[in-house]
Design an enzyme around this catalytic site. Structure first.
Site, PDB file in Angstrom:
ATOM      1  N   CYS A 197       0.837  -1.208   0.000  1.00 34.79           N
ATOM      2  CA  CYS A 197       0.000   0.000   0.000  1.00 34.79           C
ATOM      3  C   CYS A 197       0.865   1.249   0.000  1.00 34.79           C
ATOM      4  O   CYS A 197       0.497   2.273  -0.580  1.00 34.79           O
ATOM      5  CB  CYS A 197      -0.933  -0.016   1.201  1.00 34.79           C
ATOM      6  SG  CYS A 197      -0.101  -0.341   2.766  1.00 34.79           S
ATOM      7  N   HIS A 503      -1.558   0.762   7.425  1.00 35.64           N
ATOM      8  CA  HIS A 503      -1.977   0.863   6.031  1.00 35.64           C
ATOM      9  C   HIS A 503      -1.762   2.290   5.533  1.00 35.64           C
ATOM     10  O   HIS A 503      -2.020   3.256   6.250  1.00 35.64           O
ATOM     11  CB  HIS A 503      -3.449   0.475   5.916  1.00 35.64           C
ATOM     12  CG  HIS A 503      -4.014   0.649   4.538  1.00 35.64           C
ATOM     13  ND1 HIS A 503      -3.520  -0.022   3.451  1.00 35.64           N
ATOM     14  CD2 HIS A 503      -5.023   1.434   4.068  1.00 35.64           C
ATOM     15  CE1 HIS A 503      -4.200   0.328   2.381  1.00 35.64           C
ATOM     16  NE2 HIS A 503      -5.121   1.214   2.735  1.00 35.64           N
TER      17      HIS A 503
END
Length: 1377
Positions: A197, A503
């Site tokens: 990510c 994330h």
């Protein structure tokens, strides 16, 4: 007045009544419609979504009135499945319309009943792609006037299937089709490989930067000069082209990461996005050398600042110029519990100078002395693209862990950097020392705040003054720049999670329409500035020290601003402005995407199903997967299956066909006669992710014809039983119907196997070993319990066995044996000189004068010589019987014998019998044997035996009497008709006799070898006293077997068919003739799939846990008896570098005293280990891991005083003198003196304490060391024995002189033998070491502790460094990790 009023009321009343009538008529009309609707027939529609594999098993049901228009049907389906109406087709999927693949007209106003739908029946429809395009997902409309949905979560957007960094976010609506359809925003997402990510966020930011994207497009790749796979700029070009032109919702980044030189494991490593940015920019600079883009990174991202030190006394200033690509801003100053409120506040703190005074004074070149000075940073030039890193990751020195600071920090949408350039600095006359260069290392420019890996100049030119004209130019330039340093925010890279992981996603503003978008891996959605504010972090409360612990973990981590300059601000290149090489690349990528789309279409229309085939030659069931397009015919599918199974050389193609097959029940469901030209999609019921059935490629001989298998039939496997030969034939398949009677079924079988139906007995095996005789003629097969696949046994002789009850008949016994017989492969031990002697002795004792090797050769001979093996078995058994009778007769006439044996190893040479015995013990022995041989074994009573009983049980014979007394196995296991006939006793090679006992214990009754409790081996008798192996006939048949290559040269194998209800004891007895030694002298090891071997030792357990084709290895050696355990013996060497040394495996038994076990060990230690000890010069003690524990005293009894189990390990410790431990109340500790003045530890000395008193411990330590009692200090050792510790750390690391009076309390807790005590003289000073001596000693200690392996420190997993390999080959860069 009155008449007029009345005249006015009449029309009002009339109007009221007219209104009421109108309402009534309307309601009546509605009710009539409802009634007619209720009476109207309805159409049941079942729709299956076949657009992707995840939804193929889902069905939508609609129950519609027959008058529903077709276009309304499409609307209802779209609403149900969540697709945009008009982006999918509906085609028929059932009945007569199954071949009609023409989509329904979604704009038709026809009623569904007029369009072919049938009321009162199920109407199956398939939802398919429209014109090859995936259906579009219907998205919810944005709420609010500004298009902002207040319920939308602007954090890590939910998605499915990603793991690692994104495992906390799960989607409920995400499907594969959503990847294939582009987002309504027009932007394309990036697929998260696993934990990439952070990479996706940076790539999307670069893509949305016009200056970077345009410059990348202008670079042209030369394929002749570089491999496209490893070219980072080329793969970025491809990615950007796909992001701009692809019709997918998200695309893969695997080609880009492959160009980085990463393998799949890198996808599971999460890194810092700022670190990736620097490393990627460095790699691009290396790749772009000597091209137009060589200085692109510096032009866009590089700024300059001055690192200066100014003397506060004379004003002299020394400085240098450093370059930077990003500015790291501290969230919370070091030592402060309050964070900066905004980016502007953090920037001011970044350039805030510090005063160097006191011990930190600066040496001034002009003053020639140390003076107070001011040290700081000044910005000289800001880049076009300004990158700010918010340093949210910090290190907590209290917990020694990395933490994340979630404090609130605001950042403006427009940032004025003019206030951060100090132009006055440029005209300072005091500046006399300068360095116009980059820092040579990252730490030269406030290493805790500055990222500076991209400096270009390395020279340091001190003492050069600036020329006046140059100064004026720079001042003028700086002043102009200060007035035009307004930056606009366009990218916010957000981190959600903790310091351990989380994330990343990016919020990016498009310069095309000034709209903010959230780029969250494959999801792209519109957001507003209010959503950006949610990434400030923190809470609404005050900013306390612990505020970040309760704050949102989703906050901005990296900000990118662009300078507002109309002259420099670029727009994205239009399609017609693309360079020619980009236009070619666009066309190439479009073609590749079209090919991928066509391939997906093929995959979506491909039926994948399990395929089986019984090879006509090898007779083995083969398994594979059949992949066939749904439009392929059955005939074409047979050809494909024929090639997959590789049957070209085995059988012709016209002798093969595909039939519907159920592997689980081994059932042929149906054949497809006359449907050779039918498409497979119709035969299989459409394309599905999984099928509830399989296909079988059936074969036949050219002279045979295929049988027709109809639905509703059941398969019956018929085994013909021959009672005379005692054989069960292989199965013959017969098809039958459940409504057939038993009589009809018999006639059906009679035609198939050509046996008379009148005398036929049919036995159904409903489940394992559940046999049912079908003797009611008019019962149907369904009533009898037949199912899809069945097994029956047929016997059609006219023997008297038919007259017996079924469970008493020979047929039942034969079938019962057949069901319980397993096939085992037994590896026999290789012969050795010692083995040959023992086998010869055993052979002679058995009365066999022949050579045993010749017997084994006969056993292992050709497969055709199977009868000789059985003959050998019978012959050996008969000889054992004869010998048993002879021994019984001999014992009745003799006064008895006894034997003496000494166990020096697992088994030893068998000694000849001696006649040293007394008549009383012989009588006792004879009585015991008579008890075992009584005809009624139910009256058998077990009893304890004394040493004399034990000795007399060991008179010389061919078989060890322990098999008789504890295992109770005999040859009667193979013959139920005879009374139990024990084998002769007398052979002793492993029992402990009274000759090894101490004379002081001669009068004591010993019971350790007849202990009743359960142990590693068990008695083979059940509660009634009857031998468990004697209750029924146990089948055993052996034949020679030639093992596969690689199974071990020189080893001999047996293929044995045996009843798995036989006990291990009886099984070993049957193996005796083939092994050549008594069953007590060999061990049975079960071999598992990974070739691991485990010994089977429970003699009373059956072989029920074994299955067909299991392997067994036979090894020579002493087998355990009841109550015995194999114990590992280690030598304890307290002052050796390796204090734990394995010696041997021995056998201890319940009821045995420690002294008896020591007597057992003496000869083994002498022969196997070369240790010539006397019984009073060594002790046994408990071993826990590597720690010495409780000292075992000679009179201790195993199981009573010492727990004994199959995994017992003990220490053997050689004593320097007489044993000091006499009682369990004593405590043995190991002491070790620490000499601080010499920096060394003395050897261990044992101290035996009479109590747990600290005073007694100090007295003992004073006695052995000569240290005055009042000067003794001690500490308990830590960790595993020998509790190693560095002599440089022992002085402060241990808890010296604890304030306790007894040893068994906190913090010592010394309650058992073996504790380690360090002690010292508190008046002895620690020696002063020079730095050189300390370093030398540190090296020695480190080497010593590393060798012993006792220094165990916490070492967290090293974080893998982020690298990009320019040649795409990480293996060439091994030295850089």
């Amino acid at each position: 007045m009155v008449p007029s009023e009345e005249n006015q009321l009449v029309p009002k009343e009339d109007m009221l009544w007219r209104c009421r009538q109108s309402i009534f008529d309307e309601m009546k009309k509605k009710f009539s419609q409802i009634e007619s609707a209720a009476d109207e027939p309805r159409v049941l529609c079942i729709i299956q979504d076949t657009t992707n594999s995840k939804t193929v098993n889902e069905r939508i049901t609609l129950n519609l009135p027959a008058s529903t228009p077709v276009k309304r049907l499409f609307e209802d389906v779209a609403t149900k499945v969540g697709y945009v109406n008009g982006t999918f087709d509906l085609i028929w999927g059932n009945g007569v319309n199954v071949a009609d693949t023409t989509p329904l007209d979604q704009s038709s106003d026809k009623f569904v009943v007029d369009a072919g739908f049938e009321s009162g029946k199920k109407n199956f429809l398939h939802l398919t792609d429209k014109d090859g395009e995936q259906p579009q997902i219907a998205l919810e409309e944005s709420g609010g006037a500004d298009g902002h949905n207040p319920d939308r979560f602007i954090g890590p957007l939910p998605r499915e299937g990603s793991v690692g960094c994104s495992s906390d976010y799960v989607s409920q609506n995400y499907s594969y089709s959503s990847i294939l359809s582009k987002s309504e925003t027009g932007y394309v997402g990036l697929v998260n490989q696993a934990m990439t990510c952070y990479l996706n966020s940076l790539l999307q930011t670069l893509f949305m930067t016009p200056e970077f994207r345009n410059a990348l497009y202008k670079w042209e790749f030369e394929e002749s000069e570089e491999d496209p796979v490893t070219s980072i700029p080329y793969q970025l070009q491809r990615l950007f082209v796909l992001l701009q032109t692809s019709k997918k919702r998200a695309i893969e980044t695997t080609d880009v990461t492959r160009s980085f030189g990463w393998d799949s494991s890198e996808a599971w490593q999460q890194h810092d996005v700022q670190e990736l940015c620097r490393v990627m920019f460095d790699a691009l600079e290396q790749k772009w050398k000597q091209t137009e883009q060589a200085d692109l990174i510096n032009q866009l991202y590089q700024g300059k600042l001055k690192d200066y030190v100014r003397c506060l006394e004379c004003g002299y200033e020394s400085w240098r110029i450093d370059t930077y690509l990003d500015i790291p801003l501290v969230i919370r100053p070091y030592g402060s519990n309050q964070a900066f409120a905004s980016v502007e506040e953090a920037l001011h703190a970044f350039i805030q100078p510090e005063i160097l005074d006191g011990p930190n004074q600066y040496f001034c070149e002009r003053c020639k002395k140390k003076c107070d000075a001011r040290k700081g940073l000044r910005f000289l030039h800001f880049p076009y693209l300004l990158t700010l890193q918010l340093k949210r990751f910090d290190f907590d020195y209290t917990t020694m862990h990395r933490i994340k600071l979630n404090d609130r920090m605001t950042f403006p949408e427009e940032l004025d950097m003019g206030s951060f350039i100090d132009i006055e600095d440029e005209k300072s006359p005091q500046t006399e020392s300068c360095t116009d260069s980059g820092a040579e290392n990252e730490g030269s420019c406030h290493s805790d705040q500055m990222s500076n890996d991209f400096s270009n100049d390395d020279g340091v030119d001190e003492g050069i003054c600036l020329e006046s004209n140059s100064t004026v130019e720079r001042i003028s330039k700086a002043a102009n720049e200060k007035n035009s340093l307004l930056y606009e925010l366009f990218s916010v890279m957000v981190h959600s999670g903790s310091a351990a992981g989380g994330h990343y996603y990016a919020c990016i503003k498009s310069f095309s329409d000034d709209q903010w978008y959230s780029f969250n891996d494959q999801h792209v959605s519109k957001i507003t500035h209010e959503d950006i504010k949610k990434t400030y972090g923190g809470t609404s409360g005050s900013r306390g020290y612990y505020s970040s612990a309760f704050a949102s973990s989703t906050n901005a981590y990296m900000l990118i601003y662009r300078l507002k300059d109309t002259m420099r601000n670029a727009k994205f290149l239009d399609v017609n402005e693309y360079p020619e090489h980009i236009k070619r690349l666009v066309e190439k990528e479009k073609e590749l995407e079209e090919q991928e789309k066509r391939q997906r279409e093929i995959e979506r229309n491909t039926c994948k199903i399990k395929l089986f085939c019984m090879h006509p030659v090898k007779q083995i069931m083969m398994e594979n997967k059949l992949e066939v397009h749904k439009d392929k015919t059955l005939k074409e599918a047979v050809e494909i299956a024929y090639k997959i199974m590789d049957l070209e050389e085995a059988v012709p193609l016209n002798c093969c066909r595909l039939v519907k097959y159920d592997e689980f029940h081994d059932y042929l469901e149906r054949s497809y006669e006359g449907e050779e030209d039918t498409p497979m999609g119709i035969l299989l019921g459409g394309v599905k992710s999984t099928y509830m059935f399989d296909l079988l490629l059936e074969t036949r001989r050219p002279d045979q014809t295929f049988q027709c298998y109809k639905p509703g039939e059941v398969m019956v496997k018929v085994h013909v039983v021959d009672l005379k030969q005692e054989t069960v034939a292989p199965p013959i398949s017969v098809r039958a119907y459940l409504n057939q009677t038993v009589t009809e079924f018999k006639h059906l079988i009679s035609k198939a196997i050509h046996l008379p139906a009148e005398t036929m007995r049919v036995v159904l095996e409903r489940c394992y070993n559940d046999l049912r005789l079908l003797n009611v003629a008019n019962k149907t097969l369904k009533t009898e319990g037949f199912f899809r696949s069945n097994k029956v046994f047929i016997e059609s002789s006219e023997s008297q066995d038919r007259q017996l009850a079924f469970t008493e008949s020979q047929l039942w016994k034969l079938l019962d044996r057949h069901a319980n017989t397993i096939r085992l492969y037994v590896s026999l031990p290789e012969q050795s000189p010692g083995t040959q002697i023992r086998r010869t002795v055993f052979q002679k004792a058995s009365g066999d004068s022949g050579n045993l090797d010749e017997i084994c050769d006969r056993v292992k001979g050709p497969l055709g010589n199977m009868k000789s093996v059985e003959a050998i078995l019978e012959e050996s058994t008969e000889k054992l019987k004869t010998l048993s009778l002879q021994q019984q007769q001999q014992q009745e006439g003799d006064k008895g014998d006894s034997s003496k044996s000494t166990e020096a190893s697992d088994f030893e040479n068998i000694e000849s019998p001696s006649n040293e015995a007394d008549s009383s013990t012989s009588t006792e022995n004879r009585e015991l044997e008579n008890q075992i041989q009584v005809s009624d074994p139910d009256n058998f009573q077990s009893e304890e035996r004394s040493d004399s009983d034990l000795n007399n049980d060991r008179s010389t014979s061919s078989v060890d009497s322990d098999i008789l007394s504890s295992s109770h196995s005999s040859d009667t296991l193979c013959n139920v008709d005879n009374a139990p006939m024990p084998l002769a006793n007398g052979l002793d090679s492993h029992s402990i006799t009274s000759s090894r006992r101490s004379k002081a214990n001669e009068g004591k009754k010993e019971t350790w070898d007849t202990a009743e409790e359960d142990s590693g081996t068990d008695s083979e008798y059940d509660e009634s006293g009857k031998s468990r192996g004697e209750t029924q006939y146990m089948y055993f048949k052996a034949q020679p077997y030639i093992a596969e290559e690689g199974a071990g040269e020189g080893q001999k194998w047996l293929l044995i068919h045996v009843d798995k209800r036989i006990t291990l004891s009886a099984f070993k007895l049957q193996l005796e003739p083939f092994v050549g030694v008594p069953s007590s002298q060999f061990k049975v090891f079960r071999v598992y799939a990974n070739n691991q071997e485990f010994e089977s030792i429970r003699l009373n357990e059956t072989l029920s846990s074994f299955s067909d084709d299991n392997k067994i290895t036979i090894r020579l050696g002493r087998a355990l008896k009841k109550g015995e355990y194999r114990v590992k013996v280690y030598q304890l060497l307290v002052n050796d570098p390796e204090p734990c040394k394995f010696l041997l495996d021995s056998v201890f038994a319940k009821g045995m005293t420690v002294r008896q076990s020591k007597e057992e060990l003496l000869p083994q230690l002498r022969e196997q280990c070369g240790l010539d000890l006397t019984i009073d010069r060594f002790r046994l003690r408990k071993k826990t891991w590597k720690n010495p524990g409780t000292v075992f005293l000679d009179y201790h009894v195993y199981e009573e005083d010492i727990n004994i189990s199959s995994n017992l390990e003990v220490f053997l410790e050689v004593l320097d003198g007489a044993e000091k431990m006499k009682s369990m109340s004593q405590l043995a500790v190991l002491s070790r003196r620490w000499r601080p003045s010499e920096m060394k530890l003395e050897p261990f000395q044992e101290i035996v304490l009479e109590s747990s008193s600290v005073d007694e411990l100090k007295e003992k330590l004073s006695e052995i060391s000569g240290i005055p009692l009042e000067s003794i200090e001690f500490a308990k050792g830590r960790g595993t024995f020998p509790c190693e510790i560095s002599v440089l750390e022992i002085h402060q690391d241990l808890d010296w002189n604890p304030k306790v009076s007894t040893l068994n309390v906190w913090p010592l807790y010394i309650c058992d033998d073996g504790a380690v005590i360090f002690y010292r003289d508190k008046t002895e000073e620690v020696v002063e070491l020079t730095e050189e001596q300390r370093n030398e000693l540190m090296k020695k200690e480190s080497s010593r502790l590393q060798k012993t392996g006792h220094r165990v420190t916490y070492s967290p997993r090293k974080e893998k460094a982020l690298k990009i390999y320019l040649d795409g080959a990480p293996n060439k860069d091994l030295t850089q990790d």
